[in-house]
Design a protein around this motif. Structure first.
Motif, mmCIF file in Angstrom:
data_model
loop_
_atom_site.group_PDB
_atom_site.id
_atom_site.type_symbol
_atom_site.label_atom_id
_atom_site.label_comp_id
_atom_site.label_asym_id
_atom_site.label_seq_id
_atom_site.Cartn_x
_atom_site.Cartn_y
_atom_site.Cartn_z
ATOM 1 N N MET A 59 0.911 -1.217 0.020
ATOM 2 C CA MET A 59 0.575 0.405 0.267
ATOM 3 C C MET A 59 0.930 1.321 0.145
ATOM 4 N N CYS A 94 -3.904 6.231 -0.627
ATOM 5 C CA CYS A 94 -3.250 5.471 -0.436
ATOM 6 C C CYS A 94 -3.218 5.844 -2.370
ATOM 7 N N ILE A 96 -0.570 3.374 -4.110
ATOM 8 C CA ILE A 96 0.040 2.793 -5.091
ATOM 9 C C ILE A 96 -1.786 1.721 -5.431
ATOM 10 N N PHE A 97 -1.666 1.135 -5.764
ATOM 11 C CA PHE A 97 -2.916 0.454 -6.623
ATOM 12 C C PHE A 97 -2.897 -0.666 -5.813
ATOM 13 N N CYS A 98 -4.017 -0.836 -5.617
ATOM 14 C CA CYS A 98 -3.992 -2.223 -4.277
ATOM 15 C C CYS A 98 -5.634 -2.905 -4.680
ATOM 16 N N HIS A 102 -9.800 0.771 -4.543
ATOM 17 C CA HIS A 102 -8.243 1.889 -4.138
ATOM 18 C C HIS A 102 -8.615 3.024 -4.115
ATOM 19 N N MET A 105 -9.325 4.215 -0.859
ATOM 20 C CA MET A 105 -8.969 4.167 -0.008
ATOM 21 C C MET A 105 -7.889 5.763 0.895
HETATM 22 CU CU LIG Z 1 -4.221 1.346 -2.665
#
Ligand SMILES: [Cu+2]
Length: 113
Positions: A59, A94, A96-98, A102, A105
């Motif tokens: 993340m 967030c 960072i692609f999760c 996402h 988030m």
């Molecule tokens: Cu993310």
């Protein structure tokens, strides 16, 4: 210096941001697709160290209004030192692609005088 190098540099500083004696430490757990807690209340001018961990995947944590970000790597603690320099309510997210979800988030940092 490219953006990548800039982000890497910030991340490296973040990892070294151990709390000084007496500094408030706030633990934040990231998981798909929330932070817990997702609402922080801080005092202007009072430094805090955020200790970020993830319960599942890689993340990110980004609070652009305060120029801080970190990668939250599974199995590691990411530390970010933050000294709020203005009052108000600001977002963190967030970066960072999760996974699908996402985009939602995020959380807020409220800074009081
Ligand atoms: Cu993310």
């Amino acid at each position: 210096m490219g953006l990548g190098a800039l982000l890497l540099g910030v991340g490296t500083i973040g990892l070294r941001a151990a709390a000084q004696p007496g500094e408030q430490v706030i633990k934040i757990l990231a998981r798909k697709f929330t932070y817990s807690p997702n609402k922080l209340t801080l005092k202007k001018g009072v430094p805090v160290v955020l200790e970020l961990t993830t319960a599942d995947v890689l993340m990110g944590f980004s609070a652009p209004d305060f120029d801080v970000r970190a990668d939250i790597i599974p199995g590691q603690v990411a530390r970010v030192r933050l000294v709020p320099d203005k009052t108000g309510t600001f977002g963190f997210l967030c970066d960072i692609f999760c996974g699908s979800g996402h985009e939602t988030m995020n959380g807020t940092i409220t800074v009081v005088a």
